[in-house]
Design a protein around this motif. Structure first.
Motif, short mmCIF file in Angstrom:
data_model
loop_
_atom_site.label_atom_id
_atom_site.label_comp_id
_atom_site.label_asym_id
_atom_site.label_seq_id
_atom_site.Cartn_x
_atom_site.Cartn_y
_atom_site.Cartn_z
N LEU A 134 41.55 -55.89 -9.13
CA LEU A 134 41.08 -55.77 -10.51
C LEU A 134 41.86 -56.67 -11.46
CD1 LEU A 134 40.15 -52.06 -11.10
CD2 LEU A 134 38.71 -54.01 -10.55
N TYR A 135 43.15 -56.79 -11.24
CA TYR A 135 43.98 -57.66 -12.08
C TYR A 135 43.52 -59.11 -11.94
CZ TYR A 135 48.02 -60.42 -13.49
OH TYR A 135 48.84 -61.35 -14.07
N ILE A 136 43.34 -59.54 -10.70
CA ILE A 136 42.93 -60.92 -10.45
C ILE A 136 41.56 -61.21 -11.06
CG2 ILE A 136 42.25 -62.52 -8.61
CD1 ILE A 136 44.64 -61.40 -7.04
N LEU A 137 40.64 -60.26 -10.88
CA LEU A 137 39.30 -60.43 -11.46
C LEU A 137 39.39 -60.56 -12.98
CD1 LEU A 137 36.95 -57.96 -9.60
CD2 LEU A 137 36.77 -60.42 -9.70
N THR A 138 40.17 -59.67 -13.60
CA THR A 138 40.27 -59.66 -15.05
C THR A 138 40.90 -60.95 -15.55
OG1 THR A 138 40.85 -57.36 -14.70
CG2 THR A 138 40.89 -58.14 -16.97
N GLY A 142 38.39 -63.60 -16.89
CA GLY A 142 38.62 -63.52 -18.33
C GLY A 142 39.07 -64.85 -18.91
N ALA A 143 39.96 -65.53 -18.20
CA ALA A 143 40.55 -66.76 -18.72
C ALA A 143 39.50 -67.85 -18.93
CB ALA A 143 41.64 -67.27 -17.76
N LYS A 148 29.13 -62.76 -15.71
CA LYS A 148 28.49 -62.11 -14.56
C LYS A 148 29.32 -62.41 -13.31
CE LYS A 148 23.90 -62.51 -16.50
NZ LYS A 148 23.31 -63.81 -16.86
N MET A 149 29.94 -61.36 -12.76
CA MET A 149 30.82 -61.62 -11.62
C MET A 149 30.12 -61.44 -10.27
SD MET A 149 33.55 -58.50 -11.79
CE MET A 149 34.21 -58.72 -13.43
N ARG A 150 28.84 -61.13 -10.27
CA ARG A 150 28.06 -60.98 -9.03
C ARG A 150 28.76 -60.12 -7.98
NH1 ARG A 150 27.07 -66.72 -7.41
NH2 ARG A 150 25.46 -66.02 -5.96
#
Lengths: 176, 194
Positions: A134-138, A142-143, A148-150
């Motif tokens: 979740l941290y990596i995704l955010t 986010g950056a 849409k992250m599919r």
């Protein structure tokens, strides 16, 4: 199995040997470079401090009250059936969500079970072998403003599950 | 999410203690564990300083660069949508090698740069195939040396703090392979659906 134990003890010293040998050969000021890099380590440890205090205190409350044992006791028949040690459940739940929080849980598990216990070794392996989905995704999405992250979350969480299962299996084989 | 888990653990603990008669233990644990956490953080300094120092030397000596070269063909295979000489490949490689050695702080800025490059390639706010592959590799994190875990084990007087390096490497390889396979599977499924 002996190979894995051998890697564990030889890898780091051999890596340091290689680094210092190549660096000296290339005439890099090794000691000064080392000190320069080391300063970042001090900073990193202090950044971790509040995260660890927060998480360790919260879990300690849960454990001291007896609620964690009650929860683990409730789950243990199902988990034992699959060969999963119930104590590891909080770590498995937190690991994909926050790295520093998981480090807090790992620390607490090592503290209450001992570093050389089965749980201690399993927690250590689990903590090291996957990262915080979740941290990596955010951070990464986010950056750069991805909306849409599919199927990214699905892949990340399933990979975490594989990592957790792999950790349990390998630690059971090596240290069980 | 973390906020909820963190608060709920403490709330459940305190409420449970009210009915279970363990409030004295909770009260004691509160202050003792905070103290413990500070001691651990300070204890982490030793190994973090040492390791980050060594890694800086490794970086200057070009060892991370050599590793990046070794992994280049693999990365090109994993990211078929990125042109061979695109700068994104370089950033992806730096990010992966930094992660391998437990240099999370160095890995993140490289990872963000890689994402920026990949976004320029795709030009939309939907995650591209390469982006998801990159995230899958990062979340399963191919770690060779789990620095902080070793430090914590040292702090608790483990007879062999590094004995978990071998098991960690095996587990991380399995989860990374799993992530790559899952990524491929979902990618092909999404193509079939369109």
């Amino acid at each position: 199995m002996a190979v894995i134990t051998l890697i564990s003890t030889w890898l780091i010293p051999c890596f340091i040997l290689l680094v210092l040998f190549v660096a000296t050969w290339k005439r890099i000021p090794t000691y000064e470079t080392f000190v320069e890099g080391g300063k970042e380590g001090v900073k990193m440890a202090f950044t971790l401090l509040p995260f660890l205090v927060g998480m360790i205190v919260s879990i300690s409350i849960l454990r001291a009250s007896g609620a964690l044992d009650a929860f683990v006791g409730l789950l243990s028949p199902i988990l034992n059936f699959f060969g999963v040690p119930p104590d590891i459940v909080p770590l498995a739940l937190v690991r994909p969500i926050s790295g520093t929080a998981a480090l807090g849980v790992t620390t607490e598990l090592i503290d209450s079970n001992g570093p050389d216990s089965f749980i201690g070794r399993l927690a250590s392996t689990m903590q090291g072998s996957t990262d915080t989905t979740l941290y990596i995704l955010t951070v990464y999405f986010g950056a750069v403003g991805i909306k849409k992250m599919r199927y990214a979350l699905k892949v990340g969480l399933l990979a975490d599950l594989i990592g957790i299962i792999a950790s349990i299996v390998i630690v059971t084989i090596i240290f069980g | 999410m973390v906020n909820i888990i963190w608060a709920v653990m403490a709330i459940v603990g305190i409420v449970y203690a009210m009915f279970n008669g363990t409030m004295d233990k909770v009260n004691k644990a509160l202050f003792e564990s905070a103290d413990e956490a500070v001691t651990i953080s300070i204890g982490l300094i030793s190994i973090l300083v040492f390791w980050l120092g060594i890694m800086k030397v490794a970086d200057k000596a070009g060892i991370l660069h050599i590793l990046a070269k070794i992994f280049r063909p693999v990365v090109l295979k994993l990211f078929p949508d990125i042109p061979k000489d695109h700068p994104a490949i370089g950033y992806i490689l730096s990010n992966l090698t930094a992660n391998m050695f437990g240099l999370g702080n160095a890995a993140t800025p490289m990872g963000i740069k890689a994402m920026e490059q990949m976004k320029q390639l795709s030009g939309s706010d939907t995650a591209s195939r390469s982006m998801i592959t990159f995230l899958a590799l990062n979340t399963s994190s191919l770690t060779i040396i789990p620095t902080t875990v070793i430090a914590i084990r040292m702090h608790y007087n483990s007879t062999s703090p590094t004995e978990i390096v071998g098991t960690t490497i095996v587990a991380t390889i399995i989860s990374t392979l799993g992530a790559i396979l899952l990524d491929r599977f979902f990618h092909h499924r999404s193509i079939r659906r369109e």
